[in-house]
Design a protein around this motif. Sequence first.
Motif, PDB file in Angstrom:
ATOM      1  N   LYS A 299      10.640  -6.023 -36.958  1.00 51.76           N
ATOM      2  CA  LYS A 299      10.829  -7.245 -36.558  1.00 51.76           C
ATOM      3  C   LYS A 299       9.459  -8.350 -36.708  1.00 51.76           C
ATOM      4  N   GLU A 300       8.619  -7.655 -36.261  1.00 52.60           N
ATOM      5  CA  GLU A 300       7.433  -8.335 -35.949  1.00 52.60           C
ATOM      6  C   GLU A 300       6.788  -8.234 -37.318  1.00 52.60           C
ATOM      7  N   ILE A 301       5.684  -9.217 -37.467  1.00 48.22           N
ATOM      8  CA  ILE A 301       4.949  -9.023 -38.927  1.00 48.22           C
ATOM      9  C   ILE A 301       3.563  -9.258 -38.496  1.00 48.22           C
ATOM     10  N   LEU A 302       2.652  -8.727 -39.098  1.00 50.87           N
ATOM     11  CA  LEU A 302       1.151  -8.578 -38.928  1.00 50.87           C
ATOM     12  C   LEU A 302       0.721  -9.992 -39.490  1.00 50.87           C
ATOM     13  N   THR A 303       0.065 -11.035 -38.541  1.00 49.33           N
ATOM     14  CA  THR A 303      -0.274 -12.245 -38.804  1.00 49.33           C
ATOM     15  C   THR A 303      -1.979 -12.400 -38.886  1.00 49.33           C
ATOM     16  N   GLY A 304      -2.239 -13.348 -39.522  1.00 48.70           N
ATOM     17  CA  GLY A 304      -3.791 -13.695 -39.048  1.00 48.70           C
ATOM     18  C   GLY A 304      -4.317 -14.008 -38.112  1.00 48.70           C
ATOM     19  N   LYS A 305      -3.289 -14.544 -37.019  1.00 49.95           N
ATOM     20  CA  LYS A 305      -3.740 -14.916 -35.847  1.00 49.95           C
ATOM     21  C   LYS A 305      -4.177 -13.575 -34.914  1.00 49.95           C
ATOM     22  N   GLU A 306      -3.225 -12.648 -35.217  1.00 44.54           N
ATOM     23  CA  GLU A 306      -3.426 -11.350 -34.412  1.00 44.54           C
ATOM     24  C   GLU A 306      -4.772 -10.764 -34.926  1.00 44.54           C
ATOM     25  N   LEU A 307      -4.921 -10.449 -36.368  1.00 41.03           N
ATOM     26  CA  LEU A 307      -6.192 -10.197 -36.718  1.00 41.03           C
ATOM     27  C   LEU A 307      -7.486 -10.756 -35.910  1.00 41.03           C
ATOM     28  N   GLU A 308      -7.455 -12.055 -35.863  1.00 40.66           N
ATOM     29  CA  GLU A 308      -8.316 -12.949 -35.712  1.00 40.66           C
ATOM     30  C   GLU A 308      -8.580 -12.350 -34.026  1.00 40.66           C
ATOM     31  N   LYS A 309      -7.721 -12.095 -33.312  1.00 41.23           N
ATOM     32  CA  LYS A 309      -7.575 -11.623 -31.640  1.00 41.23           C
ATOM     33  C   LYS A 309      -8.096 -10.467 -31.814  1.00 41.23           C
ATOM     34  N   ARG A 310      -8.016  -9.417 -32.575  1.00 36.20           N
ATOM     35  CA  ARG A 310      -8.381  -8.173 -32.951  1.00 36.20           C
ATOM     36  C   ARG A 310     -10.051  -8.251 -32.899  1.00 36.20           C
ATOM     37  N   ALA A 311     -10.382  -9.160 -33.779  1.00 32.75           N
ATOM     38  CA  ALA A 311     -11.922  -9.245 -33.883  1.00 32.75           C
ATOM     39  C   ALA A 311     -12.941  -9.980 -32.977  1.00 32.75           C
ATOM     40  N   LYS A 312     -12.095 -11.030 -32.359  1.00 34.48           N
ATOM     41  CA  LYS A 312     -12.648 -11.765 -31.086  1.00 34.48           C
ATOM     42  C   LYS A 312     -12.903 -10.359 -29.902  1.00 34.48           C
ATOM     43  N   ARG A 313     -11.758  -9.552 -29.795  1.00 33.77           N
ATOM     44  CA  ARG A 313     -11.945  -8.675 -28.688  1.00 33.77           C
ATOM     45  C   ARG A 313     -13.081  -7.584 -29.278  1.00 33.77           C
ATOM     46  N   LEU A 314     -13.002  -7.388 -30.512  1.00 35.39           N
ATOM     47  CA  LEU A 314     -14.286  -6.481 -30.792  1.00 35.39           C
ATOM     48  C   LEU A 314     -15.584  -6.749 -30.515  1.00 35.39           C
ATOM     49  N   CYS A 315     -15.761  -7.951 -30.630  1.00 27.80           N
ATOM     50  CA  CYS A 315     -17.175  -8.913 -30.351  1.00 27.80           C
ATOM     51  C   CYS A 315     -17.474  -8.878 -28.990  1.00 27.80           C
ATOM     52  N   ALA A 316     -16.171  -9.039 -28.023  1.00 30.74           N
ATOM     53  CA  ALA A 316     -16.562  -8.895 -26.641  1.00 30.74           C
ATOM     54  C   ALA A 316     -16.723  -7.709 -25.953  1.00 30.74           C
ATOM     55  N   VAL A 317     -16.126  -6.649 -26.498  1.00 24.78           N
ATOM     56  CA  VAL A 317     -16.155  -5.344 -26.099  1.00 24.78           C
ATOM     57  C   VAL A 317     -17.681  -4.951 -26.612  1.00 24.78           C
ATOM     58  N   ALA A 318     -18.048  -4.996 -27.596  1.00 26.52           N
ATOM     59  CA  ALA A 318     -19.373  -4.845 -28.281  1.00 26.52           C
ATOM     60  C   ALA A 318     -20.329  -5.542 -27.160  1.00 26.52           C
ATOM     61  N   THR A 319     -20.306  -6.727 -26.978  1.00 27.49           N
ATOM     62  CA  THR A 319     -21.202  -7.439 -26.252  1.00 27.49           C
ATOM     63  C   THR A 319     -21.646  -6.824 -24.781  1.00 27.49           C
ATOM     64  N   GLU A 320     -20.387  -6.394 -24.124  1.00 29.76           N
ATOM     65  CA  GLU A 320     -20.103  -5.655 -22.958  1.00 29.76           C
ATOM     66  C   GLU A 320     -20.914  -4.469 -22.815  1.00 29.76           C
TER      67      GLU A 320
END
Length: 397
Positions: free
Chosen positions: A2-23
């Motif tokens: 039912k769900e589709i993969l969106t650009g918004k979700e991918l952007e959230k993943r990239a932001k989380r990657l940067c946040a965890v990397a900074t931590e």
Amino acid sequence: MKEILTGKELEKRAKRLCAVATEKYPDWDTIIILGRVNQYYFTGTMQDGILIVKRDGKLMYFARRSYERAKIESPISDCIYSMEKYSDAAAVCGKLFGNTLIETDIATIEVLERLQSKFEIGRIYPLKKILSEIRAIKSPYELDAIREAGKRHKCLLEEVVPGILREGMSEVELSAELFEKMLKLGHQGVSRFSSYQTEMIIGQIAFGVNSLYPTNFDGPGGMKGLSPAVPLFGSLNTLLKKGDLVFIDVGFCVEGYHSDKTQVYMFGGKPTEEVEKTHRQCIEIQKKTASLLKPGNIPSEIYNSIMSCLESSFLENFMGFGDRKVRFLGHGVGLHVDELPVIAKGFDNPLKENMVFALEPKKGIPQVGMVGGEDTYIITSDGGECITGGERDIILV
């Protein structure tokens, strides 16, 4: 699905990657992702290329082959560039990379030297644990895919397999027919593993004592395979006969996401009291472990609490056979069958909601085979939500 993969979700993943990397590494400047599965996680397409993420959050995917397909498939096509060689990427993102996180578990010395010849790389940090942490918590889109895989997986092992088992068939014949059924049910045709140099066609399939046979695969079960060169798929010479246990441990994958499940069958007879009792003990362990899959619980503590309650006589040949035992009760599941975290010693970070685990308590019985089960669960506040049918007794065929 039912769900589709969106650009918004991918952007959230990239932001989380940067946040965890900074931590983890406050002085990082650039992230390089070489692994295709990890590239897919952040772009929604799987090509021959290199993914670069800068400290300011800018993501750039340089696709060698196929750039055209990447542009068609990815929800973030504006971030995709054509590349023939690394210098093409340098012309777009610059040569100065500074302190760089990279998948040191898969980047060869040759690849590192090529990167260093085109980019100015300072200190190198490992990226694997960061990526594992990010990927461990599934989004609604990912859970939808995993639930669909689990639904079809249940149908395969509980409804389809009993109808194809027949006396005199070889393990290879079962594997071939099972693979055909999997494809017709929507399995994507490949199961992916993160463990280094792990190969698997569909899973572990064995009759009788072959399920105790030594393997190079890090799991409780065994499989003789085709030959020493290809210890996979099953044996041509082992034929199913009445009174055999049939051990099937396979993954099922939809839209890149796996479920993991094991089912044991008794063909043309009834299990002995010992076999039935041992299998049910494993099932009870699975149920108890699943009840502990709640946010905040610690994987290592779950493992210790379960193992400490087992009698020494039961621990013999538990989670393997002889001295070939694995030191876990379950493992993460997602884009790879074998993801982190693991229900084992050394994994001390609390569980979080929407993580996904496969639990697989199994025990070998001499001269008989491997019993026990495996199912896939989603972490919820009420414990593990089973998506592959749940714990079952041995199925009589």
